[in-house]
Design a protein around this motif. Structure first.
Motif, PDB file in Angstrom:
ATOM      1  N   ILE A   1     -36.963 -11.243   5.870  1.00 53.41           N
ATOM      2  CA  ILE A   1     -35.744 -10.987   6.629  1.00 53.41           C
ATOM      3  C   ILE A   1     -34.601 -11.847   6.097  1.00 53.41           C
ATOM      4  CG2 ILE A   1     -34.657 -11.198   8.896  1.00 53.41           C
ATOM      5  CD1 ILE A   1     -36.569  -8.825   8.635  1.00 53.41           C
ATOM      6  N   ARG A   2     -34.882 -13.125   5.795  1.00 53.15           N
ATOM      7  CA  ARG A   2     -33.828 -13.995   5.269  1.00 53.15           C
ATOM      8  C   ARG A   2     -33.352 -13.502   3.908  1.00 53.15           C
ATOM      9  NH1 ARG A   2     -32.633 -15.070  10.067  1.00 53.15           N
ATOM     10  NH2 ARG A   2     -33.849 -16.703  11.103  1.00 53.15           N
ATOM     11  N   ARG A   3     -34.274 -12.991   3.102  1.00 55.91           N
ATOM     12  CA  ARG A   3     -33.875 -12.413   1.819  1.00 55.91           C
ATOM     13  C   ARG A   3     -33.016 -11.172   2.046  1.00 55.91           C
ATOM     14  NH1 ARG A   3     -31.819 -12.632  -3.003  1.00 55.91           N
ATOM     15  NH2 ARG A   3     -32.684 -11.146  -4.504  1.00 55.91           N
ATOM     16  N   ALA A   4     -33.367 -10.347   3.030  1.00 56.93           N
ATOM     17  CA  ALA A   4     -32.564  -9.167   3.362  1.00 56.93           C
ATOM     18  C   ALA A   4     -31.161  -9.594   3.808  1.00 56.93           C
ATOM     19  CB  ALA A   4     -33.252  -8.352   4.453  1.00 56.93           C
ATOM     20  N   GLN A   5     -31.056 -10.660   4.596  1.00 60.08           N
ATOM     21  CA  GLN A   5     -29.746 -11.156   5.011  1.00 60.08           C
ATOM     22  C   GLN A   5     -28.907 -11.546   3.801  1.00 60.08           C
ATOM     23  OE1 GLN A   5     -31.442 -14.099   7.933  1.00 60.08           O
ATOM     24  NE2 GLN A   5     -29.706 -13.427   9.164  1.00 60.08           N
TER      25      GLN A   5
ATOM     26  N   GLN B   1     -28.401 -14.402  14.677  1.00 59.47           N
ATOM     27  CA  GLN B   1     -27.786 -13.948  13.423  1.00 59.47           C
ATOM     28  C   GLN B   1     -27.016 -15.062  12.728  1.00 59.47           C
ATOM     29  OE1 GLN B   1     -24.441 -11.132  14.221  1.00 59.47           O
ATOM     30  NE2 GLN B   1     -24.816 -11.650  16.371  1.00 59.47           N
ATOM     31  N   PHE B   2     -26.723 -16.158  13.443  1.00 63.31           N
ATOM     32  CA  PHE B   2     -25.957 -17.254  12.861  1.00 63.31           C
ATOM     33  C   PHE B   2     -26.832 -18.431  12.454  1.00 63.31           C
ATOM     34  CE2 PHE B   2     -23.273 -15.019  15.906  1.00 63.31           C
ATOM     35  CZ  PHE B   2     -22.225 -14.645  15.085  1.00 63.31           C
TER      36      PHE B   2
ATOM     37  N   GLY C   1     -31.444  -9.926  15.844  1.00 59.08           N
ATOM     38  CA  GLY C   1     -30.735  -9.583  17.076  1.00 59.08           C
ATOM     39  C   GLY C   1     -29.721  -8.480  16.934  1.00 59.08           C
ATOM     40  N   VAL C   2     -29.407  -8.071  15.708  1.00 61.69           N
ATOM     41  CA  VAL C   2     -28.488  -6.965  15.445  1.00 61.69           C
ATOM     42  C   VAL C   2     -29.052  -6.123  14.317  1.00 61.69           C
ATOM     43  CG1 VAL C   2     -26.397  -8.178  16.208  1.00 61.69           C
ATOM     44  CG2 VAL C   2     -27.139  -8.373  13.839  1.00 61.69           C
ATOM     45  N   PRO C   3     -28.639  -4.844  14.193  1.00 59.24           N
ATOM     46  CA  PRO C   3     -29.102  -4.013  13.081  1.00 59.24           C
ATOM     47  C   PRO C   3     -28.533  -4.517  11.747  1.00 59.24           C
ATOM     48  CG  PRO C   3     -28.181  -2.684  14.867  1.00 59.24           C
ATOM     49  CD  PRO C   3     -27.805  -4.091  15.146  1.00 59.24           C
ATOM     50  N   PRO C   4     -29.176  -4.158  10.624  1.00 64.43           N
ATOM     51  CA  PRO C   4     -28.678  -4.594   9.310  1.00 64.43           C
ATOM     52  C   PRO C   4     -27.231  -4.184   9.041  1.00 64.43           C
ATOM     53  CG  PRO C   4     -30.877  -3.673   9.105  1.00 64.43           C
ATOM     54  CD  PRO C   4     -30.443  -3.404  10.510  1.00 64.43           C
TER      55      PRO C   4
ATOM     56  N   PHE D   1     -20.948 -10.251   8.013  1.00 67.07           N
ATOM     57  CA  PHE D   1     -21.137 -11.346   7.061  1.00 67.07           C
ATOM     58  C   PHE D   1     -20.958 -10.973   5.596  1.00 67.07           C
ATOM     59  CE2 PHE D   1     -23.570 -12.675  10.795  1.00 67.07           C
ATOM     60  CZ  PHE D   1     -23.059 -13.954  10.979  1.00 67.07           C
ATOM     61  N   HIS D   2     -20.688  -9.709   5.295  1.00 68.87           N
ATOM     62  CA  HIS D   2     -20.557  -9.312   3.893  1.00 68.87           C
ATOM     63  C   HIS D   2     -19.419 -10.075   3.244  1.00 68.87           C
ATOM     64  CE1 HIS D   2     -19.950  -6.874   0.294  1.00 68.87           C
ATOM     65  NE2 HIS D   2     -21.104  -6.285   0.546  1.00 68.87           N
ATOM     66  N   ALA D   3     -19.631 -10.489   1.997  1.00 67.87           N
ATOM     67  CA  ALA D   3     -18.609 -11.259   1.279  1.00 67.87           C
ATOM     68  C   ALA D   3     -17.295 -10.501   1.205  1.00 67.87           C
ATOM     69  CB  ALA D   3     -19.102 -11.600  -0.126  1.00 67.87           C
ATOM     70  N   GLY D   4     -17.349  -9.172   1.156  1.00 63.99           N
ATOM     71  CA  GLY D   4     -16.129  -8.382   1.102  1.00 63.99           C
ATOM     72  C   GLY D   4     -15.272  -8.532   2.327  1.00 63.99           C
ATOM     73  N   ALA D   5     -15.910  -8.849   3.467  1.00 64.71           N
ATOM     74  CA  ALA D   5     -15.146  -9.039   4.696  1.00 64.71           C
ATOM     75  C   ALA D   5     -14.334 -10.314   4.653  1.00 64.71           C
ATOM     76  CB  ALA D   5     -16.096  -9.077   5.900  1.00 64.71           C
ATOM     77  N   GLN D   6     -14.681 -11.232   3.735  1.00 64.98           N
ATOM     78  CA  GLN D   6     -13.956 -12.490   3.591  1.00 64.98           C
ATOM     79  C   GLN D   6     -12.950 -12.438   2.447  1.00 64.98           C
ATOM     80  OE1 GLN D   6     -14.541 -14.635   5.953  1.00 64.98           O
ATOM     81  NE2 GLN D   6     -16.130 -13.273   6.742  1.00 64.98           N
TER      82      GLN D   6
END
Length: 321
Positions: A261-265, A195-196, A299-302, A309-314
């Motif tokens: 998948i990268r676009r979904a991330q 995921q990283f 490796g983890v669910p969406p 990693f959501h911008a709101g978490a930062q």
């Protein structure tokens, strides 16, 4: 009291050393009774960042420890000192549990402790570890690997995951949770290194797919097939497959899936779109299909990925587009 010995030497990463010291150097207030007896063992004083560290004991002391921890090795291209490698090998032979943090795995591999075993290190060095030590089964996706008396962790923060795992093995989950609370870190993280890891875009240049790849990336919301790609590239499907192997190292369909998948991330990190909307925008069709492929690749669910990693978490305000 359980003795934890830190094997220190020149070329050691101070971040991993500091984390091990934080975990094993002092007990949380809520934990009664004795804690670990933490020692530093080295052949000579070593420079850690801007500081000079004077070890408590020589490297021969490692053999008397219950647990030996090898912090990250700054330059995996440089062979670890023979004296360090020999001391780590001798400690394991004497019955010590040996754990490496980040690129400390290169020291364990040099000592032969990872031969025929599964191991990990920082994702940026997993290929190098596998190339230098082909008898090691390198797993690039996990946060740490526990082989019983030999343990390895991935990079940086994953060293904390492994240290907490050792506490959990020795003292139980409640004590490990207390340590995690004191350090303000999660006691256990979901998923692995995948995921990283950023998947690099194929470098621009003069190759047969130079125009096709950007064309496909702009159409990820569409149900592209190998035939669609071959038609756009003006070549046969077989020829397309050969060029994809040469340029990207994978098949056309696998490459497409990774791009989706990268676009979904990206959308999970930067927008508040629902999973169904993201599935449609990335050409994966349904939320169920997105969740299945995303979990397998990352490796983890969406939903877990978004919470991390959501911008709101930062502290940023996420887009609602």
């Amino acid at each position: 009291m359980t003795t934890v010995a830190l094997a220190v030497s020149e070329g050691m990463l101070h971040f991993e050393l500091s984390m091990a010291t934080e975990v094993f150097g002092s007990a949380p207030d809520a934990v009664p009774g004795p804690w670990y007896d933490l020692e530093t063992c080295g052949a000579a004083p070593v420079r850690v960042g801007r500081f000079l560290l004077e070890p408590d004991h020589g490297l021969d002391r490692l053999a008397a420890a219950h647990t030996v921890i090898v912090p990250g090795w700054a330059d995996p291209d440089v062979t670890p000192p023979a004296q360090l490698v020999d001391a780590v090998r001798a400690a394991h032979a004497a019955g010590a549990r040996v754990a490496s943090l980040c690129t400390g795995a290169f020291v364990l591999a040099a000592a032969g402790l990872l031969d025929g075993a599964r191991a990990t290190t920082h994702w940026a060095h997993t290929r190098e570890l596998a190339a230098l030590y082909p008898r090691v089964e390198v797993d690039p996706d996990v946060l740490y690997v526990d082989n019983g008396r030999v343990l390895t962790s991935a990079g940086k923060a994953a060293a904390m995951d492994l240290c907490l795992h050792l506490v959990r093995l020795d003292r139980g989950s409640s004590v490990a949770n207390a340590v995690a609370r004191r350090l303000v870190v999660p006691p256990h993280r979901e998923g692995g290194q995948a995921q990283f890891v950023s998947t690099p875009v194929t470098a621009p240049g003069r190759h047969p797919l130079a125009e096709l790849l950007p064309w496909a990336v702009q159409r990820l919301d569409r149900p592209l097939t190998v035939e669609d790609l071959a038609r756009q590239a003006r070549m046969s499907s077989r020829n397309l497959g050969r060029h994809f192997r040469s340029v990207t190292g994978t098949t056309p369909l696998q490459w497409l899936l990774i791009q989706r998948i990268r676009r979904a991330q990206e959308l999970l990190e930067t927008t508040d779109r629902g999973i169904d909307t993201i599935a449609a925008a990335t050409g994966l069709g349904s939320a169920a299909t997105l969740r299945r492929h995303f979990h397998r690749v990352v490796g983890v669910p969406p939903d877990t990925y978004r919470r991390t990693f959501h911008a709101g978490a930062q502290g940023a305000r996420p887009s609602r587009t």
